[in-house]
Design a protein around this motif. Structure first.
Motif, PDB file in Angstrom:
ATOM      1  N   ARG A 212       0.777  -1.158   0.100  1.00  0.00           N
ATOM      2  CA  ARG A 212       0.032   0.029   0.018  1.00  0.00           C
ATOM      3  C   ARG A 212       0.778   1.267  -0.108  1.00  0.00           C
ATOM      4  O   ARG A 212       0.424   2.278  -0.596  1.00  0.00           O
ATOM      5  N   VAL A 215       2.050   2.090  -3.524  1.00  0.00           N
ATOM      6  CA  VAL A 215       0.812   2.714  -4.477  1.00  0.00           C
ATOM      7  C   VAL A 215       0.688   4.243  -4.102  1.00  0.00           C
ATOM      8  O   VAL A 215       0.725   5.129  -4.937  1.00  0.00           O
ATOM      9  N   ALA A 216       0.807   4.716  -2.495  1.00  0.00           N
ATOM     10  CA  ALA A 216       0.732   5.791  -2.144  1.00  0.00           C
ATOM     11  C   ALA A 216       2.024   6.575  -2.691  1.00  0.00           C
ATOM     12  O   ALA A 216       2.026   7.749  -3.089  1.00  0.00           O
ATOM     13  N   CYS A 218       3.620   6.123  -5.406  1.00  0.00           N
ATOM     14  CA  CYS A 218       3.445   6.279  -6.848  1.00  0.00           C
ATOM     15  C   CYS A 218       2.463   7.363  -7.111  1.00  0.00           C
ATOM     16  O   CYS A 218       2.459   8.340  -7.910  1.00  0.00           O
ATOM     17  N   GLN A 219       1.243   7.511  -6.353  1.00  0.00           N
ATOM     18  CA  GLN A 219       0.349   8.467  -6.502  1.00  0.00           C
ATOM     19  C   GLN A 219       0.970   9.887  -6.220  1.00  0.00           C
ATOM     20  O   GLN A 219       0.620  10.747  -6.859  1.00  0.00           O
ATOM     21  N   GLY A 220       1.594   9.984  -5.045  1.00  0.00           N
ATOM     22  CA  GLY A 220       2.252  11.196  -4.591  1.00  0.00           C
ATOM     23  C   GLY A 220       3.320  11.501  -5.623  1.00  0.00           C
ATOM     24  O   GLY A 220       3.378  12.844  -5.947  1.00  0.00           O
ATOM     25  N   GLN A 221       4.108  10.706  -6.222  1.00  0.00           N
ATOM     26  CA  GLN A 221       5.009  11.136  -7.256  1.00  0.00           C
ATOM     27  C   GLN A 221       4.024  11.855  -8.464  1.00  0.00           C
ATOM     28  O   GLN A 221       4.631  12.719  -9.251  1.00  0.00           O
ATOM     29  N   TYR A 222       3.100  11.156  -8.844  1.00  0.00           N
ATOM     30  CA  TYR A 222       2.088  11.305 -10.007  1.00  0.00           C
ATOM     31  C   TYR A 222       1.910  12.780  -9.834  1.00  0.00           C
ATOM     32  O   TYR A 222       1.754  13.750 -10.714  1.00  0.00           O
ATOM     33  N   GLU A 223       1.166  13.131  -8.511  1.00  0.00           N
ATOM     34  CA  GLU A 223       0.753  14.340  -8.162  1.00  0.00           C
ATOM     35  C   GLU A 223       1.908  15.497  -8.291  1.00  0.00           C
ATOM     36  O   GLU A 223       1.398  16.440  -8.930  1.00  0.00           O
ATOM     37  N   MET A 241      -0.260  15.558  -1.470  1.00  0.00           N
ATOM     38  CA  MET A 241       0.885  15.053  -2.357  1.00  0.00           C
ATOM     39  C   MET A 241       1.886  14.542  -1.451  1.00  0.00           C
ATOM     40  O   MET A 241       2.599  13.542  -1.803  1.00  0.00           O
ATOM     41  N   GLY A 244       1.826  11.317   0.611  1.00  0.00           N
ATOM     42  CA  GLY A 244       1.878  10.283  -0.365  1.00  0.00           C
ATOM     43  C   GLY A 244       3.332  10.129  -0.644  1.00  0.00           C
ATOM     44  O   GLY A 244       4.174   9.138  -0.396  1.00  0.00           O
ATOM     45  N   LYS A 245       4.036  11.114  -1.342  1.00  0.00           N
ATOM     46  CA  LYS A 245       5.210  11.102  -1.733  1.00  0.00           C
ATOM     47  C   LYS A 245       6.396  10.734  -0.852  1.00  0.00           C
ATOM     48  O   LYS A 245       7.296  10.332  -0.930  1.00  0.00           O
TER      49      LYS A 245
END
Length: 396
Positions: A212, A215-216, A218-223, A241, A244-245
Motif C-alpha cells: 500500500r 501505491v501511495a 506512486c500516487q504522490g509522485q504522479y501528483e 501530495m 503520499g510522496k
C-alpha cells in the motif's frame, strides 16, 4: 555483478544466514538503546523554528545520537541489501551496486557516497521503543531502504537528474529503460526481503503495508509531476501530495518496526502517525532548503525548484497569498521565457516577501508537534525523538 565486487556480492547463501553472521553479537541483547528516556508525550518539547532558516533548534548531543543511529542502521542493513542485490543477474546487480555506492560502473569496488539510511533508522528506533531487537526488524529496515531506492532511481529518470551523490545517475550510464527496470527490481526485492525475514505472525500485514505504501508513493509522485504543468495548486492539494510522496514511507518505516517488535495495533497505528507527520516535516524542510539553503552544504544547485518552476510548499503559499510579491511571482512562473539564475534569485526574494518562508516554517513546526504528540506514552521513544529533531534542523 563483476566478481571484483567482493565475496558478499557473489554469495549464494540465504539473506537470513548473512544477517545472522553480522548480528551474532547482538542476539539476546537488550533492545537497541531502549534505555533512552521517553519524552513526556503529553507535554512535548516546544519546537522552535528559526526565522533565519528551516532549522529546529536541538542540543548537539541529540544530533550526535541521531547520527550514530544512522550509522548503526547502515551497518545493520548492509548484508541484507548486498545479499538481495546478489540475487539479481548482470547488469542489474552491477547497476544496483553502483547506485548504492559500492562499486563503479564496471563492478570494481569503488566506495561512493551512500544514503543516510534515515528510514531504516526509524524502523530500528520504533522497534526498540516497543521492546524489539535489531534482528527482529533488520529485514523490515532493509525493505524500506530498497523501496526508497526504487523511488530514487525512478525519480532520477522522471526529473532527468544527471547526478546523485556526485556521480552520474543510473539512467545517465545505462539509459532510461534499464534504470526503470532496476527500479522495478528493487521494488520486488523489497517485498521479497520483507516476506523472507519478518516474524511469521506479522508477515501478511507487513507485506500489505509495504504494498500500500508503494501505491501511495506512486500516487504522490504522479501528483508532484502533475503540479508542474498546472497554473495553480492549493495548500490542501500540496499537503496531500506530500503525505503520499514522503509521509507514506516514513509512516510505514515506523509501523513496520513496531509490528516486528510485536506491538499491539494501537501502538503500530501511533507509530505510523508519527512517521507520516515527520514525513511532512521532512518535505517542508526540503522545500525550504532548496530555496534558502547553502548549495555548498546541500550539494544541490541553487534554487533548483524555482529554476524548474516547481510548485513547492513555499511557492504555493506565496502564489496564493494575494500580495504584490505573490502576483509578481505568478507572472514569473507563467512567463514563456526560460527561468534564468537571476530570475530564480528574484523569485526566491518574492516567495519570502509574500510570506512563503514563514508559512513553511510554521507548518513544519505544527507537523513536528503532531508527530511528537503521536508517540505513545510509556515507551522509550528517545531515539525517535532524536531522529525527528535531526530531520527538522538538518541543512542538507
Amino acid at each position: 555483478m563483476s566478481e571484483r565486487v567482493g565475496p558478499i556480492m557473489r554469495a549464494s547463501n540465504s539473506i537470513k544466514h548473512l544477517v545472522g553472521q553480522r548480528l551474532q553479537g547482538t542476539r539476546g541483547a537488550a533492545p537497541a538503546r531502549a534505555a533512552v528516556t521517553a519524552p513526556d508525550t503529553d507535554h512535548p518539547r516546544p519546537v522552535e523554528i528559526s526565522p533565519h532558516g528551516p532549522s529546529v533548534r536541538e542540543p548537539a548531543s541529540g544530533e550526535r545520537a541521531a547520527r550514530r543511529q544512522l550509522a548503526d542502521a547502515r551497518h545493520a542493513i548492509e548484508p541484507v541489501l548486498r545479499a538481495a542485490v546478489a540475487s539479481l543477474t548482470d547488469p542489474l546487480d552491477r547497476m544496483a551496486g553502483y547506485h548504492f555506492g559500492w562499486c563503479d560502473t564496471t563492478g570494481a569496488p569503488a566506495p561512493g557516497v551512500q544514503g543516510k539510511a534515515f528510514r531504516p533508522a526509524l524502523t530500528f528506533a520504533a522497534a526498540a521503543a516497543c521492546g524489539g531487537r535489531v534482528e527482529d526488524a533488520v529485514h523490515a529496515a532493509a525493505a524500506v531502504e530498497l523501496l526508497h531506492n526504487f523511488s530514487l532511481v525512478h525519480d532520477d529518470v522522471m526529473d532527468a537528474d544527471d547526478t546523485r551523490h556526485g556521480r552520474p545517475t543510473v539512467w545517465r550510464v545505462w539509459g532510461e529503460t534499464n534504470a526503470t527496470l532496476l527500479g522495478d527490481a528493487l521494488q520486488a526485492l523489497a517485498l521479497g526481503v520483507l516476506s523472507d525475514g519478518v516474524p511469521e505472525a506479522v508477515t501478511a500485514e507487513a507485506v500489505i503495508r509495504l504494498a500500500r505504501t508503494t501505491v501511495a508513493l506512486c500516487q504522490g509522485q504522479y501528483e508532484d509531476c502533475a503540479f508542474e504543468s498546472r497554473s495553480s495548486v492549493s495548500v490542501t492539494e500540496y499537503l496531500a501530495m506530500a503525505a503520499g510522496k514522503t509521509g507514506a514511507l516514513l509512516g510505514c518505516s515506523c509501523a513496520l518496526g513496531a509490528l516486528c517488535a510485536g506491538a499491539d495495533h494501537r501502538t503500530v497505528s501511533a507509530m505510523h502517525t508519527f512517521g507520516r507527520e515527520l514525513g511532512l516535516v521532512f518535505q517542508l524542510v526540503d522545500d525550504a532548503m532548496d530555496i534558502w539553503g547553502d548549495p555548498a552544504i546541500t550539494g544541490k544547485p541553487a534554487h533548483s525548484d524555482l529554476l524548474h518552476r516547481k510548485q513547492s510548499y513555499p511557492v504555493v503559499c506565496a502564489l496564493s497569498s494575494d500580495t504584490s510579491p505573490g502576483r509578481e511571482l505568478a507572472r514569473l512562473y507563467r512567463s514563456p521565457h526560460p527561468m534564468t539564475a537571476e530570475k530564480a534569485a528574484r523569485a526566491a526574494e518574492l516567495v519570502e516577501a509574500a510570506g512563503g518562508r514563514q508559512r513553511t516554517l510554521h507548518r513544519a513546526a505544527t507537523a513536528m508537534r503532531s508527530a511528537l504528540a503521536a508517540l505513545p506514552p510509556g515507551l522509550a521513544t528517545g531515539d525517535l525523538t532524536a531522529l525527528a529533531q535531526l530531520v527538522a534542523h538538518r541543512n542538507r
